[in-house]
Design an enzyme around this catalytic site. Structure first.
Site, PDB file in Angstrom:
ATOM      1  N   ARG A   1       0.842  -1.219   0.000  1.00 18.05           N
ATOM      2  CA  ARG A   1       0.000   0.000   0.000  1.00 18.05           C
ATOM      3  C   ARG A   1       0.868   1.256   0.000  1.00 18.05           C
ATOM      4  O   ARG A   1       0.539   2.267  -0.616  1.00 18.05           O
ATOM      5  CB  ARG A   1      -0.965  -0.037   1.189  1.00 18.05           C
ATOM      6  CG  ARG A   1      -2.045  -1.099   1.027  1.00 18.05           C
ATOM      7  CD  ARG A   1      -2.846  -1.268   2.295  1.00 18.05           C
ATOM      8  NE  ARG A   1      -3.656  -0.093   2.611  1.00 18.05           N
ATOM      9  CZ  ARG A   1      -4.276   0.064   3.789  1.00 18.05           C
ATOM     10  NH1 ARG A   1      -4.139  -0.865   4.740  1.00 18.05           N
ATOM     11  NH2 ARG A   1      -5.008   1.124   4.026  1.00 18.05           N
TER      12      ARG A   1
ATOM     13  N   HIS B   1      -6.551   7.000  12.550  1.00 13.84           N
ATOM     14  CA  HIS B   1      -6.113   5.597  12.428  1.00 13.84           C
ATOM     15  C   HIS B   1      -4.657   5.485  12.023  1.00 13.84           C
ATOM     16  O   HIS B   1      -4.226   4.434  11.552  1.00 13.84           O
ATOM     17  CB  HIS B   1      -7.017   4.854  11.434  1.00 13.84           C
ATOM     18  CG  HIS B   1      -8.387   4.642  11.969  1.00 13.84           C
ATOM     19  ND1 HIS B   1      -9.467   4.353  11.176  1.00 13.84           N
ATOM     20  CD2 HIS B   1      -8.871   4.688  13.242  1.00 13.84           C
ATOM     21  CE1 HIS B   1     -10.550   4.211  11.934  1.00 13.84           C
ATOM     22  NE2 HIS B   1     -10.217   4.424  13.190  1.00 13.84           N
TER      23      HIS B   1
ATOM     24  N   SER C   1     -18.230   4.104   5.077  1.00  9.95           N
ATOM     25  CA  SER C   1     -19.381   3.188   5.045  1.00  9.95           C
ATOM     26  C   SER C   1     -20.109   3.114   6.382  1.00  9.95           C
ATOM     27  O   SER C   1     -21.159   2.505   6.492  1.00  9.95           O
ATOM     28  CB  SER C   1     -18.896   1.774   4.668  1.00  9.95           C
ATOM     29  OG  SER C   1     -18.012   1.305   5.693  1.00  9.95           O
TER      30      SER C   1
END
Ligand code: BV8
Length: 238
Positions: free
Chosen positions: A58, A109, A178
């Protein structure tokens, strides 16, 4: 931050059009790898090489292929137009908000381009590959460096500052998330329990918490966010 600010919560959906995967879409991260194996302390203890490989991939993708999109740039414009009145709280660990120009920013986070030493606690910039052999830049010990990322079951960062902003904001906007993960998914309820802030969801499709928002606008973030910011600024100048 003064009272009456605008708090913007962002999730993986705001970075989707920059080429970064979300988590729960059909082509998302959790379709490729089990969350428990790569985003929990237990998974890291079981197989640190797998976790390092997940974040190395990532980190590489972020640096080689991703640029801020019009949604990131619109939030940075809002902050520039209204200094000290906009706080972006992002669940994302990419650096696209910074690269777009946002300054009042909390990565609740953690951050993909930082490492944290389990031994001395130092948080250091880390742009390259991280492995079990990587040494902490501060204490130089090998094997104790982990991604500076909040995994499931770990405490998100800067929560007291986030809750203070939620309790005094005049507008709360959730973008590209979400509503699956707490405590972020509970922020809209916290805002409503503390006062009369306006709450808005800007997303591709209704989130799990959609009915909790006073206003919802659906569409790709790169279209919906700049439009919403332009309307906010126009309302203020009319
Ligand atoms: C905590 C970093 C206590 C890593 C992430 C049992 C044991 C322990 C904890 C729990 C438990 N049960 C529940 C919990 C709480 C747990 C939790 O919520 N679990 C869920 C799964 C039920 N939470 C935690 O453990 C948190 N810590 O609770 O500590 C505490 C509590 C209160 C106060 C203090 C402490 C820690 C959670 C953090 C985990 N780390 N990421 C990494 O990135 O690798 S979570 C990860 O998923 C992301 O960071 C993000 O935060 C989260 C949610 O993802 P989204 O951003 O919403 O992305 P998603 O794919 O889900 O959705 C994308 C959305 O975008 C969609 O709606 C889609 O429609 C939309 N979209 C797509 N394209 C576009 C678009 N929108 C606009 N435009 C587009 N083009």
């Amino acid at each position: 931050m003064q009272n009456g600010v605008i708090v913007v919560l962002t999730g993986a959906g705001i970075s989707k059009e920059s080429g970064l995967a979300t988590f729960r879409d059909a082509d998302g991260e959790w379709a490729r790898v089990e969350l428990e194996d790569v985003a929990t302390p237990e998974g890291y203890r079981r197989n640190p090489d797998l976790v390092h490989a997940f974040y190395n991939a990532r980190r590489k993708k972020l640096q080689e292929a991703a640029l801020p999109n019009a949604a990131h740039l619109a939030l940075a414009r809002l902050e520039q137009e209204w200094p000290d009145q906009v706080l972006v709280v992002t669940q994302n660990i990419d650096d696209l908000h910074e690269r777009a120009g946002s300054r009042n920013l909390i990565h609740m986070h953690g951050e993909l381009l930082k490492g944290r030493c389990d031994l001395c606690g130092t948080i250091s910039p880390w742009a390259g590959e991280m492995t079990r052999a990587s040494r902490c830049p501060s204490c130089q010990h090998p094997g104790r460096l982990r991604p500076h990322v909040v995994w499931f079951g770990e405490m998100p960062l800067d929560m007291p500052r986030i809750y203070r902003a939620l309790e005094t904001c005049r507008l709360f906007i959730a973008i590209g998330t979400s509503g699956n993960v707490y405590p972020a998914a509970g922020f809209v309820t916290h805002v409503q329990s503390c006062g009369h802030a306006r709450t808005v969801e800007l997303n591709l499709e209704p989130s799990l918490g959609a009915t909790l928002f006073q206003q919802t606008v659906y569409g790709p973030a790169s279209q919906v966010v700049p439009d919403f910011v332009a309307r906010l600024l126009a309302e203020a100048s009319s």
